[in-house]
Design an enzyme around this catalytic site. Sequence first.
Site, PDB file in Angstrom:
ATOM      1  CG  HIS A   1       2.912  33.380  31.129  1.00 57.42           C
ATOM      2  ND1 HIS A   1       3.683  32.472  31.823  1.00 57.42           N
ATOM      3  CD2 HIS A   1       1.941  33.792  31.980  1.00 57.42           C
ATOM      4  CE1 HIS A   1       3.208  32.346  33.053  1.00 57.42           C
ATOM      5  NE2 HIS A   1       2.148  33.133  33.169  1.00 57.42           N
TER       6      HIS A   1
ATOM      7  N   GLY B   1      14.396   0.873  22.909  1.00 56.60           N
ATOM      8  CA  GLY B   1      14.497   2.026  22.006  1.00 56.60           C
ATOM      9  C   GLY B   1      13.136   2.684  21.838  1.00 56.60           C
ATOM     10  CB  VAL B   2      11.888   5.072  19.274  1.00 50.07           C
ATOM     11  CG1 VAL B   2      10.605   5.852  19.045  1.00 50.07           C
ATOM     12  CG2 VAL B   2      13.079   6.004  19.323  1.00 50.07           C
ATOM     13  CB  ILE B   3       9.597   0.559  18.239  1.00 52.90           C
ATOM     14  CG1 ILE B   3       9.693   1.391  16.949  1.00 52.90           C
ATOM     15  CG2 ILE B   3       8.463  -0.459  18.138  1.00 52.90           C
ATOM     16  CD1 ILE B   3       9.999   0.593  15.681  1.00 52.90           C
TER      17      ILE B   3
ATOM     18  CB  CYS C   1       5.467   6.150   7.845  1.00 52.87           C
ATOM     19  SG  CYS C   1       4.780   7.628   8.569  1.00 52.87           S
TER      20      CYS C   1
ATOM     21  CE  LYS D   1      -3.812  -1.845   2.717  1.00 52.70           C
ATOM     22  NZ  LYS D   1      -4.236  -1.965   4.106  1.00 52.70           N
TER      23      LYS D   1
HETATM   24  C1  LIG Z   1       6.151   0.821  15.021  1.00 54.65           C
HETATM   25  C2  LIG Z   1       6.855   1.927  14.283  1.00 54.65           C
HETATM   26  C3  LIG Z   1       6.648   3.243  14.663  1.00 54.65           C
HETATM   27  C4  LIG Z   1       7.282   4.275  13.976  1.00 54.65           C
HETATM   28  N1  LIG Z   1       7.051   5.565  14.382  1.00 54.65           N
HETATM   29  C5  LIG Z   1       7.660   6.580  13.725  1.00 54.65           C
HETATM   30  C6  LIG Z   1       7.390   7.936  14.093  1.00 54.65           C
HETATM   31  O1  LIG Z   1       6.606   8.217  14.994  1.00 54.65           O
HETATM   32  N2  LIG Z   1       8.016   8.928  13.412  1.00 54.65           N
HETATM   33  C7  LIG Z   1       8.902   8.647  12.393  1.00 54.65           C
HETATM   34  O2  LIG Z   1       9.449   9.577  11.815  1.00 54.65           O
HETATM   35  N3  LIG Z   1       9.168   7.384  12.021  1.00 54.65           N
HETATM   36  C8  LIG Z   1       8.560   6.345  12.652  1.00 54.65           C
HETATM   37  N4  LIG Z   1       8.797   5.059  12.250  1.00 54.65           N
HETATM   38  C9  LIG Z   1       9.765   4.819  11.149  1.00 54.65           C
HETATM   39  C10 LIG Z   1       9.138   5.074   9.781  1.00 54.65           C
HETATM   40  O3  LIG Z   1       7.976   4.291   9.648  1.00 54.65           O
HETATM   41  C11 LIG Z   1      10.151   4.716   8.700  1.00 54.65           C
HETATM   42  O4  LIG Z   1      11.341   5.431   8.922  1.00 54.65           O
HETATM   43  C12 LIG Z   1       9.644   5.059   7.313  1.00 54.65           C
HETATM   44  O5  LIG Z   1       8.441   4.372   7.042  1.00 54.65           O
HETATM   45  C13 LIG Z   1      10.705   4.686   6.251  1.00 54.65           C
HETATM   46  O6  LIG Z   1      10.218   4.982   4.987  1.00 54.65           O
HETATM   47  P1  LIG Z   1      10.764   4.195   3.718  1.00 54.65           P
HETATM   48  O7  LIG Z   1      10.068   4.815   2.533  1.00 54.65           O
HETATM   49  O8  LIG Z   1      12.216   4.131   3.711  1.00 54.65           O
HETATM   50  O9  LIG Z   1      10.288   2.691   3.907  1.00 54.65           O
HETATM   51  P2  LIG Z   1       8.837   2.031   4.121  1.00 54.65           P
HETATM   52  O10 LIG Z   1       7.880   2.985   4.731  1.00 54.65           O
HETATM   53  O11 LIG Z   1       9.093   0.735   4.798  1.00 54.65           O
HETATM   54  O12 LIG Z   1       8.345   1.787   2.639  1.00 54.65           O
HETATM   55  C14 LIG Z   1       8.918   0.879   1.774  1.00 54.65           C
HETATM   56  C15 LIG Z   1       7.845   0.415   0.826  1.00 54.65           C
HETATM   57  O13 LIG Z   1       8.450  -0.391  -0.173  1.00 54.65           O
HETATM   58  C16 LIG Z   1       7.581  -1.448  -0.496  1.00 54.65           C
HETATM   59  N5  LIG Z   1       8.382  -2.520  -1.088  1.00 54.65           N
HETATM   60  C17 LIG Z   1       9.384  -3.237  -0.516  1.00 54.65           C
HETATM   61  N6  LIG Z   1       9.894  -4.110  -1.389  1.00 54.65           N
HETATM   62  C18 LIG Z   1       9.211  -3.946  -2.551  1.00 54.65           C
HETATM   63  C19 LIG Z   1       9.286  -4.556  -3.818  1.00 54.65           C
HETATM   64  N7  LIG Z   1      10.168  -5.515  -4.092  1.00 54.65           N
HETATM   65  N8  LIG Z   1       8.435  -4.145  -4.776  1.00 54.65           N
HETATM   66  C20 LIG Z   1       7.515  -3.170  -4.529  1.00 54.65           C
HETATM   67  N9  LIG Z   1       7.411  -2.558  -3.341  1.00 54.65           N
HETATM   68  C21 LIG Z   1       8.250  -2.940  -2.368  1.00 54.65           C
HETATM   69  C22 LIG Z   1       6.952  -1.827   0.837  1.00 54.65           C
HETATM   70  O14 LIG Z   1       5.720  -2.506   0.641  1.00 54.65           O
HETATM   71  C23 LIG Z   1       6.786  -0.468   1.491  1.00 54.65           C
HETATM   72  O15 LIG Z   1       5.512   0.083   1.263  1.00 54.65           O
HETATM   73  C24 LIG Z   1       8.145   3.991  12.890  1.00 54.65           C
HETATM   74  C25 LIG Z   1       8.342   2.675  12.477  1.00 54.65           C
HETATM   75  C26 LIG Z   1       7.698   1.646  13.159  1.00 54.65           C
HETATM   76  C27 LIG Z   1       7.898   0.243  12.701  1.00 54.65           C
END
Ligand SMILES: Cc1cc2nc3c(=O)[nH]c(=O)nc-3n(C[C@H](O)[C@H](O)[C@H](O)COP(=O)(O)OP(=O)(O)OC[C@H]3O[C@@H](n4cnc5c(N)ncnc54)[C@H](O)[C@@H]3O)c2cc1C
Length: 460
Positions: free
Chosen positions: A437, A181-183, A46, A41
């Site tokens: 304030h 950690g954070v999570i 995130c 999706k």
């Molecule tokens: C529980 C939790 C809480 C978090 N809370 C925060 C927060 O409060 N604030 C914050 O800043 N960050 C938070 N994060 C971290 C944040 O979610 C990530 O840093 C962010 O989503 C990274 O973005 P990204 O685009 O690199 O990867 P992702 O969001 O993981 O996106 C990667 C996408 O690639 C797709 N994909 C993978 N392989 C393929 C493929 N072969 N073909 C097609 N599609 C593919 C996946 O389906 C996915 O949708 C949290 C993470 C978790 C797990």
Amino acid sequence: MGEPSTSPADLVILGGGSGGYAAAFRAAELGMSVVLIEKDKVGGTCLHRGCIPTKALLHAAEIADNAREGEQFGVKTTLAGIDIAGVNSYKDGVVGRLYKGLQGLVKARKVTYVEGEGRLVSQTAVQVGEQTYEGRHVLLATGSYARSLPGLEIDGQRVITSDHALRLEHVPASVVILGGGVIGCEFASVWKSFGADVTIVEALPHLVPLEDESSSKLLERAFRKRKIGFELGTRFSGVTSTDDGVQVSLESGKTIEAELLLVAVGRGPVSDGLGYEENGVPMDRGFVVVDPLCQTSVPTISAVGDLIPTPQLAHVGFGEGILVAERLAGLSVVPIDYAGVPRITYSEPEVASVGLTEAQAAEKYGEIEALTYDLGGNGKSQILKTQGAVRLIRAKDGPVLGVHMVGSRVGELIAEAMLIYNWEALPDEVASLIHPHPTQSEALGEAHLALAGKPLHVHG
Ligand SMILES: Cc1cc2nc3c(=O)[nH]c(=O)nc-3n(C[C@H](O)[C@H](O)[C@H](O)COP(=O)(O)OP(=O)(O)OC[C@H]3O[C@@H](n4cnc5c(N)ncnc54)[C@H](O)[C@@H]3O)c2cc1C
């Protein structure tokens, strides 16, 4: 290779999470033709399994705390219980609305959206099923997954990750959380507010170990008060199933029984089997190696987000995605100063920071000054009955190098601290600005007044 698409796009993006879709939108805005490939999706971790659903749970947890603690404010409330189906439908409603909005943006920006699992098949092409998408440039943004420890099997029932935790249909009676950690701290906070017994196990000596030690200690004090248990400086040694849960053993010899074990030991890059290495993309322990402008050593391939070894935060992904789009469009770009990116743990209390920790600042600048402003002197924090502090680090006679805060709602204050750090403000400059304030933001103003040598509401 499958059927080639008709003509190469300017940019083919693999992964539609924070990093991938931010790059797609900015590139499209700049007139580039963009293909965005996503197997699940748009919105990624995130939106669907990370930031947004966890913060919805934390908000529900805050409401539970408010109901439980109303008497402290002279308001007669009691917490009748947690209706987890109701909590989940609220959480899913928030995610659903944002997901709809994001899908609308994909259409509005005229991004070609491809649903399916992609694989890099050359330095300029990604294959999805039978179809190959050629691009003048390719952006890898496949994100991360919840890691485990060697030999620790995630069964999704009793031994779970954050993905499962967000789909739980009941409040567990007791949980052990591996990783402080954070999570780990955010889930500890939610489950405690919902009434569970919680114990965190952290191998390092402190909770939120990447934060300034002063913040970790304040969080530990607050968690102790909330009766959230934690075992610090202790390694996990094993887990066995019991009749109604798990028995977790630690290297110290201690064992803890609980209904669930949440494994929150970090996130690893999603890069296995995706054709990266075969096509010459430099890798390090699964992460894609990039230069400060998110460019790999292959001229046509860039990478962003959790897939590269930069802070694993959604807003870092957004920033890197925008940077790549602008670089490819020929705009002038500068590397991101990652220390200048705010970090927040949204537990109760919150922990927020930007810039360097005291230890990092001392190592880099030698002589530094540090000042702690206790939230006890801040009117709004007293009204909220929250405890904590604002801690400032500055170079001797120089700018602010780090801001570290603990307390309810301090996450909302970090944006001002972000400007202070990134504009290299002097404490005197901030001290001369008048804060409203009574707000918690005054604590930031007062901390700078004190650091500039003219404290207002400071005892001693
Ligand atoms: C529980 C939790 C809480 C978090 N809370 C925060 C927060 O409060 N604030 C914050 O800043 N960050 C938070 N994060 C971290 C944040 O979610 C990530 O840093 C962010 O989503 C990274 O973005 P990204 O685009 O690199 O990867 P992702 O969001 O993981 O996106 C990667 C996408 O690639 C797709 N994909 C993978 N392989 C393929 C493929 N072969 N073909 C097609 N599609 C593919 C996946 O389906 C996915 O949708 C949290 C993470 C978790 C797990």
